[in-house]
Design a protein around this motif. Structure first.
Motif, PDB file in Angstrom:
ATOM      1  N   ASN A  49       0.622  -1.270   0.027  1.00  0.00           N
ATOM      2  CA  ASN A  49      -0.102  -0.057  -0.088  1.00  0.00           C
ATOM      3  C   ASN A  49       0.815   1.191  -0.007  1.00  0.00           C
ATOM      4  N   ASP A  50       0.509   2.217  -0.841  1.00  0.00           N
ATOM      5  CA  ASP A  50       1.137   3.411  -0.774  1.00  0.00           C
ATOM      6  C   ASP A  50       0.893   4.342   0.625  1.00  0.00           C
ATOM      7  N   GLY A  51       1.555   4.421   1.410  1.00  0.00           N
ATOM      8  CA  GLY A  51       1.557   5.030   2.534  1.00  0.00           C
ATOM      9  C   GLY A  51       1.423   6.547   2.323  1.00  0.00           C
ATOM     10  N   LEU A  52       2.370   7.065   1.448  1.00  0.00           N
ATOM     11  CA  LEU A  52       2.393   8.564   1.272  1.00  0.00           C
ATOM     12  C   LEU A  52       0.919   9.119   0.702  1.00  0.00           C
ATOM     13  N   ASN A  53      -0.046   8.472   0.189  1.00  0.00           N
ATOM     14  CA  ASN A  53      -1.151   8.729  -0.101  1.00  0.00           C
ATOM     15  C   ASN A  53      -2.184   8.105   0.707  1.00  0.00           C
ATOM     16  N   THR A  54      -1.900   7.690   1.689  1.00  0.00           N
ATOM     17  CA  THR A  54      -2.979   7.136   3.008  1.00  0.00           C
ATOM     18  C   THR A  54      -2.894   7.787   3.888  1.00  0.00           C
ATOM     19  N   PHE A  55      -1.624   8.275   4.426  1.00  0.00           N
ATOM     20  CA  PHE A  55      -1.434   9.435   5.634  1.00  0.00           C
ATOM     21  C   PHE A  55      -0.208  10.269   5.183  1.00  0.00           C
ATOM     22  N   ILE A  56      -1.010  11.425   4.712  1.00  0.00           N
ATOM     23  CA  ILE A  56      -0.470  12.389   3.514  1.00  0.00           C
ATOM     24  C   ILE A  56       0.459  13.416   4.248  1.00  0.00           C
ATOM     25  N   PRO A  57       1.528  13.622   3.828  1.00  0.00           N
ATOM     26  CA  PRO A  57       2.399  14.791   4.153  1.00  0.00           C
ATOM     27  C   PRO A  57       2.051  16.045   3.469  1.00  0.00           C
ATOM     28  N   PHE A  58       0.688  16.643   3.691  1.00  0.00           N
ATOM     29  CA  PHE A  58      -0.015  17.631   2.751  1.00  0.00           C
ATOM     30  C   PHE A  58       0.654  19.054   2.847  1.00  0.00           C
ATOM     31  N   ASP A  59       1.371  19.136   3.933  1.00  0.00           N
ATOM     32  CA  ASP A  59       2.021  20.328   4.365  1.00  0.00           C
ATOM     33  C   ASP A  59       3.529  20.513   3.660  1.00  0.00           C
ATOM     34  N   ASN A  60       3.999  19.405   2.901  1.00  0.00           N
ATOM     35  CA  ASN A  60       5.440  19.426   2.370  1.00  0.00           C
ATOM     36  C   ASN A  60       5.219  19.704   0.876  1.00  0.00           C
ATOM     37  N   PRO A  61       5.586  20.813   0.425  1.00  0.00           N
ATOM     38  CA  PRO A  61       5.535  21.019  -1.239  1.00  0.00           C
ATOM     39  C   PRO A  61       6.414  19.900  -1.781  1.00  0.00           C
ATOM     40  N   LEU A  62       7.634  19.102  -1.321  1.00  0.00           N
ATOM     41  CA  LEU A  62       8.150  18.196  -1.902  1.00  0.00           C
ATOM     42  C   LEU A  62       7.280  17.014  -2.440  1.00  0.00           C
ATOM     43  N   TYR A  63       6.177  16.772  -1.484  1.00  0.00           N
ATOM     44  CA  TYR A  63       5.059  15.799  -1.856  1.00  0.00           C
ATOM     45  C   TYR A  63       4.528  15.879  -3.378  1.00  0.00           C
ATOM     46  N   TYR A  64       4.018  17.315  -3.495  1.00  0.00           N
ATOM     47  CA  TYR A  64       3.468  17.709  -4.592  1.00  0.00           C
ATOM     48  C   TYR A  64       4.424  17.780  -5.863  1.00  0.00           C
ATOM     49  N   ASP A  65       5.729  18.141  -5.471  1.00  0.00           N
ATOM     50  CA  ASP A  65       6.533  18.257  -6.723  1.00  0.00           C
ATOM     51  C   ASP A  65       6.994  16.944  -7.086  1.00  0.00           C
ATOM     52  N   LEU A  66       6.981  16.006  -6.247  1.00  0.00           N
ATOM     53  CA  LEU A  66       7.241  14.463  -6.782  1.00  0.00           C
ATOM     54  C   LEU A  66       6.149  13.576  -7.276  1.00  0.00           C
ATOM     55  N   ARG A  67       4.972  14.180  -7.012  1.00  0.00           N
ATOM     56  CA  ARG A  67       4.007  13.415  -7.453  1.00  0.00           C
ATOM     57  C   ARG A  67       3.043  14.081  -8.177  1.00  0.00           C
ATOM     58  N   THR A  68       3.289  14.426  -9.255  1.00  0.00           N
ATOM     59  CA  THR A  68       2.643  15.573  -9.912  1.00  0.00           C
ATOM     60  C   THR A  68       1.384  14.874 -10.551  1.00  0.00           C
ATOM     61  N   LYS A  69       1.137  13.486 -10.672  1.00  0.00           N
ATOM     62  CA  LYS A  69       0.014  12.895 -11.302  1.00  0.00           C
ATOM     63  C   LYS A  69      -0.959  12.410 -10.377  1.00  0.00           C
ATOM     64  N   ILE A  70      -0.349  12.098  -9.158  1.00  0.00           N
ATOM     65  CA  ILE A  70      -1.421  11.323  -8.209  1.00  0.00           C
ATOM     66  C   ILE A  70      -1.399  11.702  -6.905  1.00  0.00           C
ATOM     67  N   ALA A  71      -0.877  12.975  -6.605  1.00  0.00           N
ATOM     68  CA  ALA A  71      -0.968  13.633  -5.179  1.00  0.00           C
ATOM     69  C   ALA A  71      -2.267  14.145  -4.822  1.00  0.00           C
ATOM     70  N   ILE A  72      -2.599  13.726  -3.683  1.00  0.00           N
ATOM     71  CA  ILE A  72      -3.947  13.909  -3.172  1.00  0.00           C
ATOM     72  C   ILE A  72      -4.134  15.423  -2.649  1.00  0.00           C
ATOM     73  N   SER A  73      -5.056  16.344  -3.487  1.00  0.00           N
ATOM     74  CA  SER A  73      -5.110  17.584  -3.208  1.00  0.00           C
ATOM     75  C   SER A  73      -5.180  18.034  -1.511  1.00  0.00           C
ATOM     76  N   LYS A  74      -4.629  18.909  -1.213  1.00  0.00           N
ATOM     77  CA  LYS A  74      -4.581  19.532   0.196  1.00  0.00           C
ATOM     78  C   LYS A  74      -6.037  19.679   0.753  1.00  0.00           C
ATOM     79  N   ASN A  75      -6.830  20.115  -0.199  1.00  0.00           N
ATOM     80  CA  ASN A  75      -8.333  20.595   0.409  1.00  0.00           C
ATOM     81  C   ASN A  75      -8.994  19.124   0.639  1.00  0.00           C
ATOM     82  N   ASP A  76      -8.491  18.105   0.089  1.00  0.00           N
ATOM     83  CA  ASP A  76      -9.194  16.697   0.428  1.00  0.00           C
ATOM     84  C   ASP A  76      -8.786  16.073   1.483  1.00  0.00           C
TER      85      ASP A  76
END
Length: 388
Positions: A49-76
């Motif tokens: 299981n993809d832990g980073l998309n399960t319990f999400i480091p939404f406040d880390n900009p690198l999360y969104y930089d490295l996962r441009t296609k599959i990152a979970i929106s901070k608003n969600d």
């Protein structure tokens, strides 16, 4: 016939009525295990299981930089706390955590990680070192020492296949797909005397496992009902069975089940949404059922996967990675987040570096919940502080 094959034939039941050879009915009953009220329930997420998309480091900009296609929106992201939050499918996980009944253990893994599904599951199930191969599972070894007499239902595996984690020198666990159909019959009362050859002791124990295990399961089911509705999914049904066995005083120490489908190399967003929704709904029904029965404090639910996924997406999914979170529910957990947030700046060839060895979690469960010396089964990692 070797011992492993015999166990496969007689110790695993995938539904239907089992017809036993007559000679297996030549043995009497055994003394039931006297045990405490605490039990462990393991839910294994097969596939990584993809832990980073399960319990999400939404406040880390690198999360969104490295996962441009599959990152979970901070608003969600749900239940935001200290830069972390839950996948939107885990709305009830968030609720359980806010109730103080769910702890998250972050960055769990082991040294020299193996990215093979089979081998990594084997490492988790035996609590071995990465270069060590063990024939018995960590829970099987625990039950071998815990059970003073052979006890067929000390461990219950709800699945189609046996689980290495529960394999010990003694058959103290049973695998069953549908407990309601797990009934033993014979077409004759005629018995055949078995040889006194001591090598056949294992056969005797298997015979007792089959007959007594069926009997004890049916007794527990007769004394219990589901207090609330469960989702009509495989995991939902398995957790409903486990709840009924616990409420029916089967007194097993360990229950184990699994959910498949987490190998998300492609189409991850949709697949993980579906899988985590099934996980969320099944666990919340189980949690609610146990709370209504005033049993949540006696049951510790452990949710884990054999590894996480790589930090950077592959375009439409993620490939095999290393560390990931574990979730601990019930059992008077303190409801905390244990460990640091994932460090996305200090990676090991694109993977998260583990910070907490999974065997430390095992040591904590055995020490705090089972009152058992974990070093007796070869676990030498220190228990975690602040989990219970």
């Amino acid at each position: 016939m070797n011992r492993r094959n015999f166990l496969t034939l007689t110790g695993t039941f995938t539904g239907g009525t089992l017809l036993l050879p007559d000679f297996l009915h030549a043995f009497g009953s055994q003394t039931n295990l006297v045990i405490g009220e605490q039990c462990l329930v393991f839910i294994q997420l097969n596939g990584g299981n993809d832990g980073l998309n399960t319990f999400i480091p939404f406040d880390n900009p690198l999360y969104y930089d490295l996962r441009t296609k599959i990152a979970i929106s901070k608003n969600d992201v749900l239940a935001k706390n200290n830069g972390m939050g839950f996948h939107p499918a885990l709305k009830d996980f968030a609720k359980i955590q806010q109730n103080g009944d769910l702890s998250v253990v972050q960055n769990v893994g082991y040294p020299e990680p193996n990215r093979s599904h089979f081998r990594s599951q084997e490492i988790w199930q035996t609590a071995s070192n990465p270069n060590q191969y063990l024939n018995e599972g960590w829970l099987g070894r625990y039950l071998d020492l815990q059970c003073k007499e052979h006890q067929p239902t000390a461990g219950i595996n709800l699945d189609n296949i046996d689980n290495l984690a529960l394999k010990g020198n003694e058959p103290n666990a049973i695998t069953v797909k549908d407990p309601n159909r797990f009934k033993i019959r014979t077409d004759t009362d005629e018995t055949i005397k078995l040889s006194d050859n001591p090598q056949l002791d294992f056969v005797r124990k298997i015979a007792n496992s089959v007959t007594e295990g069926s009997d004890e399961i049916q007794k527990a089911l007769a004394k219990s009902t589901a207090e609330n509705s469960y989702p009509k999914t495989g995991l939902g049904k398995n957790l409903e069975w486990i709840a009924r066995l616990i409420k029916g005083n089967l007194n097993s120490k360990v229950y184990y089940t699994s959910q498949n489908g987490y190998d998300t190399h492609d189409n991850q967003v949709a697949i993980q949404q579906r899988n985590l929704t099934e996980l969320n709904d099944a666990i919340f029904s189980f949690y609610t059922d146990l709370k209504k029965a005033n049993l949540l404090q006696n049951v510790t639910i452990v949710v884990f996967s054999e590894f996480g996924r790589r930090v950077k997406d592959n375009g439409n999914g993620t490939d095999h990675g290393t560390a990931a979170p574990m979730f601990i529910i019930g059992g008077n957990t303190k409801g905390k987040i244990v460990g640091n947030n994932p460090n996305l700046t200090d990676l090991d060839n694109g993977d998260l570096k583990y910070e907490i060895d999974f065997r430390s979690v095992y040591a904590t469960l055995l020490k705090e919940k089972m009152n058992f010396d974990y070093t007796k089964i070869g676990i030498n990692n220190s228990p975690l502080k602040g989990l219970f």
